[in-house]
Design a protein around this motif. Structure first.
Motif: not given
Length: 124
Positions: A82-86, A91-94
């Motif tokens: 969950a942490e990795r995914f979020v 990073r993608q949606r700063k």
């Protein structure tokens, strides 16, 4: 009398086998998978639901698929995933605080209060 080619066309209509042109079937499959993933989630089969929504998210990274996959990971107590995914989404949606809040929530669920407080400072 019909020639053989015309007769064959009537018996066996030409089928489009080009996957680029035959997208309707793929969309139906994704819709069916989405419904199946929701079914598994409602029936608390989070492993099966997570597998489906992870695949759908890879194909089409929508917020809907993100949400189901995220909550499946929390239900499975797979906080590392969950942490990795979020974090990837952060990073993608700063600038989108939704994902920072989700990250803090993962830390709270994993009893990492200090890290949750650090994530909270990103909102200020």
């Amino acid at each position: 009398m019909m020639n053989g080619q015309n007769m064959m066309g009537q018996i066996f209509p030409e089928v489009n086998t080009d996957p680029k042109k035959n997208t309707k079937k793929a969309k139906n499959t994704d819709q069916e998978n989405k419904e199946l993933g929701i079914f598994y989630y409602k029936n608390k089969d989070f492993e099966k639901s997570a597998a489906i929504f992870k695949d759908l998210y890879k194909k089409s990274p929508s917020h809907f698929y993100y949400t189901y996959y995220f909550y499946c990971q929390l239900e499975l107590k797979d906080y590392e995933e969950a942490e990795r995914f979020v974090k990837q989404r952060v990073r993608q949606r700063k600038g989108n605080f939704r994902y920072v809040i989700d990250l803090g929530y993962v830390y709270l669920q994993d009893d990492k209060t200090e890290m949750a407080e650090e994530a909270d400072t990103l909102l200020e």
